[in-house]
Design a protein around this motif. Sequence first.
Motif, short mmCIF file in Angstrom:
data_model
loop_
_atom_site.label_atom_id
_atom_site.label_comp_id
_atom_site.label_asym_id
_atom_site.label_seq_id
_atom_site.Cartn_x
_atom_site.Cartn_y
_atom_site.Cartn_z
N ASN A 118 0.86 -1.19 0.00
CA ASN A 118 0.00 0.00 0.00
C ASN A 118 0.89 1.23 0.00
OD1 ASN A 118 -1.50 2.26 1.63
ND2 ASN A 118 -3.11 0.89 0.91
N LEU A 164 -6.33 3.37 -0.02
CA LEU A 164 -6.75 1.97 0.02
C LEU A 164 -6.26 1.24 -1.22
CD1 LEU A 164 -10.07 0.45 1.13
CD2 LEU A 164 -9.33 -0.01 -1.22
N THR A 165 -5.76 0.03 -1.01
CA THR A 165 -5.36 -0.83 -2.13
C THR A 165 -5.92 -2.23 -1.90
OG1 THR A 165 -3.27 -1.34 -1.03
CG2 THR A 165 -3.24 0.42 -2.67
N ILE A 166 -6.26 -2.88 -2.98
CA ILE A 166 -6.74 -4.27 -2.94
C ILE A 166 -5.77 -5.12 -3.76
CG2 ILE A 166 -8.62 -5.84 -3.54
CD1 ILE A 166 -10.57 -3.57 -3.13
N TYR A 169 -8.50 -12.19 -2.28
CA TYR A 169 -8.12 -10.79 -2.21
C TYR A 169 -7.97 -10.36 -0.76
CZ TYR A 169 -9.76 -10.63 -7.07
OH TYR A 169 -9.94 -10.87 -8.41
N THR A 214 -7.42 -6.45 1.51
CA THR A 214 -7.46 -4.99 1.43
C THR A 214 -6.52 -4.39 2.47
OG1 THR A 214 -9.79 -5.15 0.82
CG2 THR A 214 -8.97 -2.97 1.43
N LYS A 222 -5.51 -4.02 7.82
CA LYS A 222 -5.63 -5.02 6.76
C LYS A 222 -6.91 -5.82 6.95
CE LYS A 222 -3.18 -9.10 4.99
NZ LYS A 222 -2.05 -10.02 5.19
N CYS A 234 -18.21 2.52 -2.04
CA CYS A 234 -17.44 1.33 -2.44
C CYS A 234 -18.39 0.13 -2.58
CB CYS A 234 -16.37 1.01 -1.39
SG CYS A 234 -15.01 2.20 -1.35
#
Length: 756
Positions: free
Chosen positions: A517, A579-581, A590, A592, A636, A658
């Motif tokens: 991230n 935020l990153t996935i 997945y 996050t 996380k 989202c």
Amino acid sequence: PPSLHPICSTMDQSHRELLISSPPPTSGVQGGNTASTNGGNFARSESHISSSSAIIIEAEKCRQRYKRLHPKDITDDEKDYKTLVHTLQLERLAAIFKSKFGSDGKCKQGPCGLKEEQARVYFDVYGKNEITPPQRENIWIKLFKQTFLGIFNILLWSCVLAEVALILVFSGQSVSKDVAALNTTAVGTLKEATEDVKDEQDADYVTPCILSAVIVMAALLQWYSELKAESQMEAMQKLQAASKVPAVRINSKGERMEIEVDPVNLVPGDIIFLQAGDRIPADVRVLYCTDGMEVDNSALTGESMPEPRNTKTEPVTCPPPEARNLAFFGTTVLKGNATCIVHATGDATFLGKIAQGIKSSRTKSTLEIQIEHFVHIIAVVAICVGLLSLVANLLSPVKRTAADILQNSAAALFAQVPEGLLPTVTISLMIASDQMATRNVIVRKIDAVETLGCVSVFCSDKTGTLTTGEMAVQDLVVPVLAQGAVTSLEVNNREKESGNFSKPKSLDTIALCGILNNGADIKVEKGEERWTGSPTEVAILRACSQVAGGADASRTLRVKPANQKVFEIPFNSENKWMLTIHGTAGQGNYFTILKGAPERVLKFTTLHSDQVSMAKIEQQLQDLMGQGRRVLCIAKREMSAGDVPSGGKFEGTTSADCNFPMKDFEFVGLYGIEDPPKKGVDDAVVMAQRAGVKVVMVTGDHPDTARAIATRINILGSADDVGVSEGEQLQGAAEFSVITGVMLDNRIPRGDNFTD
């Protein structure tokens, strides 16, 4: 000229937005007279305008139109930076500069920018995009001044001339009388005595010759030392030459022409493209930029915190240095990319105005003042002694000739002049200058070494001087969990010796999340690692990469299929989080990662409802911020199959829109970030204090942050403060040891030097 007034008046009434009209037709101009841009890099060539009167008219048109970008009350010699370019709409800017913009501001397609012939005229009017350097004195004139001028040199040369004059005027006049007074009974004694007396008279030439040589050699030593320092400064400046800038112009056929322009050849109205890591080559207005674009203005403000940029037009009440749609010459793009229009070059830039403001006559150094005072005393004493000697010789019962009386008086006068002082001072300063060079300090004027020794109060900027000027993670805080609750917080600091973090297993997760991230990147250029991105992101990436095993290990983690980034919401001022996935597309596995301001991130975690755990985290946050740290929180969340939207297509820009859950994140830890003090600064401050020097830190930071840094580097609470209560230390610090920018503005003189 008066003849231009009707023209300017007519132009002001019609199409006031035009900076320059189409070039007038030229007569008798051969094709060879047209300068070629050669990829946008043209030298100052003969203008396409044929007559001198036409050139004057065109130049006056440019200047009149350019004034539309400035307040009406601005003067030609204005030293303050004043412009209205940040308050104008893009359509107005395009009309003023006669530059064509793209509809979206990106200018990536179609004809954009200035026409080639307009760029040439602008270049003829505004000149090269470089700050006018201070006028340098001719090296031979400088040598002449150092040899023959200066009050002490004048005194010594006066002695030389006086001695030579006495020798020339009175030589031989008293030889015969001296010989007659000798006993000449022996054969040949008269001849020998005459020769002895002549030898004594001839020997008087040695003194002025030696004194002249001493003066010249001392001047040569000083001249050579300062010339060497200046050449070293010039060599360092040449190493900082800027690279070419991508730009766009319109050729004679009206077609788009993408070029790379040398920064010195940029002109107002040029459209340029900037990206992360680029040095901004002129003052520019941002036409388009990516979300979250940041610039480093530390070259102007001294503060290492990045500043965001956007395209929003600012109100007229906003000062230019605070405008978010402007970027300034000499600063650096840290994050994002932008399309900009150049609005000021060279001396008209913000940095150029600063340079003009500090161009003032050189004030006398403390050494020069002290020597001048000393010479006045010596001159008075020498003249008094010479006059007393003259009176004594005149009143003496022993009769002497006029030549003898003058020689005795001159000898008494010259004996008071310390001829050895000049070479002694010069050589001592040169030795000190060489010692400073071993400490990586270039001394341009050798008498500045003595001035440094006279300092009693030392005011220093914080960012980049007392500190490294680069953000760095100093603390990695991870929770110790038991049954989903925080029992304690483990704080990991850098080791004092190595400056690195230890690598316990408890840091693996926070390191992995910090690497994935992250908007910063690691590039390898010519075998060297280059870290690009915002200072905060680079600081986190550096620290996490070090814990993970280095830059190579960091790159390996990023390219793993299970860690591939499939979606991102960049950091912005509204969310205050990023935020990153990550995961393998199509497999449904997945996770996050959420990173940002603690108060924004913690509310999405499972601990948000646990008051005991939150109290412990809040206490740790207060401790870190009390040490001057900027704190970021990271969390996380593993996604279940039901959390993944259909087709694995993630969408959203805020927590509200989202299409995946924004709750039940696992608290991973905290990053404590700061601009750390340079190595050895704390010891240097103590040494200065023990030498009787008061050290003051000048900063624009929050007083609490400033106090935390000042305490760490011994400006507050140093080893010399034993026996002084904390209250007394802080009371003195608040007024004298930590000065904010506003306080400094109210206390410094308004003139160019501190003699006002």
